[in-house]
Design a protein around this motif. Sequence first.
Motif, PDB file in Angstrom:
ATOM      1  N   ILE A  32       2.590  -4.532 -11.789  1.00 44.79           N
ATOM      2  CA  ILE A  32       2.243  -5.671 -10.926  1.00 44.79           C
ATOM      3  C   ILE A  32       3.156  -5.730  -9.704  1.00 44.79           C
ATOM      4  N   VAL A  33       4.454  -5.565  -9.930  1.00 42.06           N
ATOM      5  CA  VAL A  33       5.392  -5.608  -8.801  1.00 42.06           C
ATOM      6  C   VAL A  33       5.081  -4.483  -7.808  1.00 42.06           C
ATOM      7  N   ALA A  34       4.853  -3.262  -8.338  1.00 43.99           N
ATOM      8  CA  ALA A  34       4.578  -2.128  -7.445  1.00 43.99           C
ATOM      9  C   ALA A  34       3.265  -2.345  -6.684  1.00 43.99           C
ATOM     10  N   SER A  35       2.259  -2.947  -7.332  1.00 43.66           N
ATOM     11  CA  SER A  35       0.979  -3.203  -6.652  1.00 43.66           C
ATOM     12  C   SER A  35       1.160  -4.185  -5.508  1.00 43.66           C
ATOM     13  N   ILE A  36       1.916  -5.247  -5.774  1.00 41.27           N
ATOM     14  CA  ILE A  36       2.121  -6.257  -4.721  1.00 41.27           C
ATOM     15  C   ILE A  36       2.831  -5.635  -3.523  1.00 41.27           C
ATOM     16  N   LEU A  37       3.859  -4.815  -3.803  1.00 43.15           N
ATOM     17  CA  LEU A  37       4.568  -4.152  -2.700  1.00 43.15           C
ATOM     18  C   LEU A  37       3.620  -3.216  -1.950  1.00 43.15           C
ATOM     19  N   GLY A  38       2.820  -2.463  -2.716  1.00 40.09           N
ATOM     20  CA  GLY A  38       1.891  -1.504  -2.097  1.00 40.09           C
ATOM     21  C   GLY A  38       0.865  -2.207  -1.220  1.00 40.09           C
ATOM     22  N   ILE A  39       0.304  -3.317  -1.717  1.00 42.55           N
ATOM     23  CA  ILE A  39      -0.695  -4.057  -0.930  1.00 42.55           C
ATOM     24  C   ILE A  39      -0.046  -4.611   0.338  1.00 42.55           C
ATOM     25  N   ALA A  40       1.166  -5.175   0.180  1.00 40.65           N
ATOM     26  CA  ALA A  40       1.846  -5.734   1.352  1.00 40.65           C
ATOM     27  C   ALA A  40       2.060  -4.646   2.401  1.00 40.65           C
ATOM     28  N   LEU A  41       2.492  -3.475   1.959  1.00 36.13           N
ATOM     29  CA  LEU A  41       2.719  -2.362   2.882  1.00 36.13           C
ATOM     30  C   LEU A  41       1.399  -1.946   3.540  1.00 36.13           C
ATOM     31  N   GLY A  42       0.348  -1.826   2.709  1.00 36.29           N
ATOM     32  CA  GLY A  42      -0.961  -1.414   3.226  1.00 36.29           C
ATOM     33  C   GLY A  42      -1.506  -2.366   4.270  1.00 36.29           C
ATOM     34  N   LEU A  43      -1.241  -3.660   4.101  1.00 36.29           N
ATOM     35  CA  LEU A  43      -1.749  -4.641   5.068  1.00 36.29           C
ATOM     36  C   LEU A  43      -0.859  -4.724   6.309  1.00 36.29           C
ATOM     37  N   LEU A  44       0.426  -4.384   6.118  1.00 39.07           N
ATOM     38  CA  LEU A  44       1.350  -4.470   7.258  1.00 39.07           C
ATOM     39  C   LEU A  44       1.179  -3.305   8.228  1.00 39.07           C
ATOM     40  N   ILE A  45       0.824  -2.135   7.715  1.00 41.50           N
ATOM     41  CA  ILE A  45       0.695  -0.964   8.579  1.00 41.50           C
ATOM     42  C   ILE A  45      -0.431  -1.192   9.586  1.00 41.50           C
ATOM     43  N   ASP A  46      -0.153  -0.886  10.845  1.00 42.28           N
ATOM     44  CA  ASP A  46      -1.125  -1.066  11.906  1.00 42.28           C
ATOM     45  C   ASP A  46      -1.956   0.224  11.981  1.00 42.28           C
ATOM     46  N   TRP A  47      -3.050   0.297  11.208  1.00 43.90           N
ATOM     47  CA  TRP A  47      -3.765   1.562  11.059  1.00 43.90           C
ATOM     48  C   TRP A  47      -4.564   1.950  12.296  1.00 43.90           C
ATOM     49  N   PHE A  48      -5.109   0.970  12.999  1.00 43.03           N
ATOM     50  CA  PHE A  48      -6.137   1.277  13.996  1.00 43.03           C
ATOM     51  C   PHE A  48      -5.698   0.933  15.418  1.00 43.03           C
ATOM     52  N   PRO A  49      -6.328   1.577  16.407  1.00 42.49           N
ATOM     53  CA  PRO A  49      -6.066   1.175  17.791  1.00 42.49           C
ATOM     54  C   PRO A  49      -6.641  -0.221  18.033  1.00 42.49           C
ATOM     55  N   VAL A  50      -6.382  -0.766  19.203  1.00 46.40           N
ATOM     56  CA  VAL A  50      -6.871  -2.103  19.551  1.00 46.40           C
ATOM     57  C   VAL A  50      -8.388  -2.181  19.303  1.00 46.40           C
ATOM     58  N   ALA A  51      -8.855  -3.342  18.848  1.00 43.59           N
ATOM     59  CA  ALA A  51     -10.278  -3.510  18.556  1.00 43.59           C
ATOM     60  C   ALA A  51     -11.001  -3.992  19.806  1.00 43.59           C
ATOM     61  N   ALA A  52     -12.054  -3.288  20.217  1.00 44.26           N
ATOM     62  CA  ALA A  52     -12.738  -3.633  21.467  1.00 44.26           C
ATOM     63  C   ALA A  52     -14.224  -3.881  21.274  1.00 44.26           C
ATOM     64  N   SER A  53     -14.668  -4.139  20.039  1.00 47.86           N
ATOM     65  CA  SER A  53     -16.085  -4.440  19.834  1.00 47.86           C
ATOM     66  C   SER A  53     -16.249  -5.512  18.767  1.00 47.86           C
ATOM     67  N   GLU A  54     -17.418  -6.181  18.791  1.00 47.50           N
ATOM     68  CA  GLU A  54     -17.737  -7.188  17.773  1.00 47.50           C
ATOM     69  C   GLU A  54     -17.683  -6.575  16.375  1.00 47.50           C
ATOM     70  N   GLU A  55     -18.118  -5.308  16.291  1.00 50.38           N
ATOM     71  CA  GLU A  55     -18.243  -4.653  14.994  1.00 50.38           C
ATOM     72  C   GLU A  55     -16.875  -4.352  14.382  1.00 50.38           C
ATOM     73  N   ALA A  56     -15.845  -4.298  15.230  1.00 51.25           N
ATOM     74  CA  ALA A  56     -14.528  -3.900  14.736  1.00 51.25           C
ATOM     75  C   ALA A  56     -14.000  -4.885  13.696  1.00 51.25           C
ATOM     76  N   LYS A  57     -14.301  -6.173  13.890  1.00 52.98           N
ATOM     77  CA  LYS A  57     -13.718  -7.189  13.015  1.00 52.98           C
ATOM     78  C   LYS A  57     -14.174  -7.050  11.558  1.00 52.98           C
ATOM     79  N   PRO A  58     -15.500  -7.068  11.287  1.00 48.80           N
ATOM     80  CA  PRO A  58     -15.904  -6.898   9.885  1.00 48.80           C
ATOM     81  C   PRO A  58     -15.480  -5.563   9.299  1.00 48.80           C
ATOM     82  N   ILE A  59     -15.411  -4.518  10.132  1.00 49.19           N
ATOM     83  CA  ILE A  59     -15.013  -3.205   9.612  1.00 49.19           C
ATOM     84  C   ILE A  59     -13.534  -3.214   9.245  1.00 49.19           C
ATOM     85  N   ASP A  60     -12.696  -3.826  10.092  1.00 47.60           N
ATOM     86  CA  ASP A  60     -11.273  -3.892   9.783  1.00 47.60           C
ATOM     87  C   ASP A  60     -11.027  -4.754   8.537  1.00 47.60           C
TER      88      ASP A  60
END
Length: 357
Positions: A32-60
Motif C-alpha cells: 500500500i505504501v509503495a502504491s501510494i508513492l508510485g501513484i503520487a510520482l506518476g501524477l507529479l511527472i509532467d508527461w506531456f507537452p502543453v495541451a492545445a486542443s479541447e480533446e487534450a483534457k479528457p485524454i490527459d
Amino acid sequence: MGLEERSLAQTGPTPERPHARADWKQMLGIGIVASILGIALGLLIDWFPVAASEEAKPIDTLWDVLIIASVPVFVGVSVIVMFSALKFRMREGEEDLDGPPIHGNTRLEVIWTAIPAILLVGLCTYAFIVLEDVEKAQANTMEVRVVGEQFAWTFFYANPNGGEQVRATELHLPVNRPVKFTLQAKDVLHDFWVPAFRMKKDAVPGINVTYRVTPNREGRYPIVCAELCGLGHSTMRATAVVESEAKFEEFLQTAANPPTPTPAAGGEAPDGKQLFASNCGSCHTLADAGTNGSAGPKLDEVLGGMDVAAIRTSIADPGAEVVDGFSNIMPGDYEQKLGAAGVDALAEYLSEVTKGG
Ligand code: HEC
Ligand SMILES: [Cu+2]
C-alpha cells in the motif's frame, strides 16, 4: 491442513521449514505504501507537452486514471515477488525441508481472476467513452486535407475565392474552430501527429483517414511524422500555427494568391540562401547558409566546381543520378514547390558559394 493429509502426499512426514510462513499483513502494508508513492510520482511527472486542443483534457485525464489503476497492479506484483524471494528463501541447513503441501485455493483463484476482469472491463468502457467523445462531429467544422510524402507534409484548404484548393507547407488553424483532417499518403505509411493536440493517426496510401480536433490555445506547435517512413523520417517535421480567426483569414488569402516569384513578373529574384536554409538545410550541410543536416551529402565538399546546369538537374530531378553512399530520399518536387525561378536561384547560389571547395 492436518497431519494425516500431509503424510498422504509424501512418503514420510517432512518437517516444515521454519521460515515457510510470513506475515501477509506486513506485505500488504509495504504494497500500500509503495502504491501510494508510485501513484503520487506518476501524477507529479509532467508527461506531456502543453495541451492545445479541447480533446487534450479528457485524454490527459484518462492517462491519470490509467496511472492510478495500473501502478498498484505493478507494485503489487513486484512486492509479492520480492517479498517472497526474501522471506521464503532457503537458509543454511534447510536443504531437505519443504513447505506445506497445498493443492490449491479456490477462493484465491476466484478473487485473482475477478479483480483483473472487472478492472479491464471498467477501463475499456471508460476509454471507449472518451474516444466516442473526442471523435464526435461538431458544427462549423473546417476541413483540412493533410498529404504526407517522403519527407514532407503539405496541407490543403478549401479556396475562399472558389477554385483549386489552397496549398501550404505550414499548418494554420483558427483557434476554437473544430477541424477535421483527412490524411493521405503519396508513397509509404506516415503518421500525422501534433503532440500538443494529443491525437495521431496513420496516413495510408490509397485510404482517406480522418480525425477531428478543436485547437483551443494560440501558439506554434511541432508536427511530427510518427511512423518510420524511410531514411529522412526524422526530418519529416512541420509546424502547426493556431491563431485568431482574423489572422487565419489573412493567411488563407495570402496562400490563395501567392506572389509570383518570377523576375519576369517584375518582382525580385528569389533569394537562394534563404530558400536553401528553409528547404534544404535539414538534410544538407552548407557552410555559407550555416546548416548542418546530415541525411544528404555535404554540399561544400561534393559541389565544388560543378556548373549551374548540373546542380540544377540534381535539385529538380534528384533521382536521376544518386550520389554514391546515399539513397534516393531527396524530395523530387522542388520545381513545383519553389517554382522554376526558385530552383534557378538555388542552383546559382550553390554553384557560387561552393566554388572555393
Ligand atoms: C530529405 C533530405 C533532403 C532534402 C530535404 C534535400 N536533399 Fe538534396 N540530397 C539528399 C540526398 C540523400 C542526396 C544524395 C542522393 C541523391 O543524389 O539523390 C541529395 C543530393 C543533392 C544534390 C546532388 C549532390 C551531388 O553531389 O550531385 C544537390 C545539389 C542537392 N541535394 C541539393 C538540395 C537542395 C538545393 C535542396 C533544397 C531545395 C535539397 N537538396 C533538399 C537529401 C535531401
Ligand atoms: Cu513520414
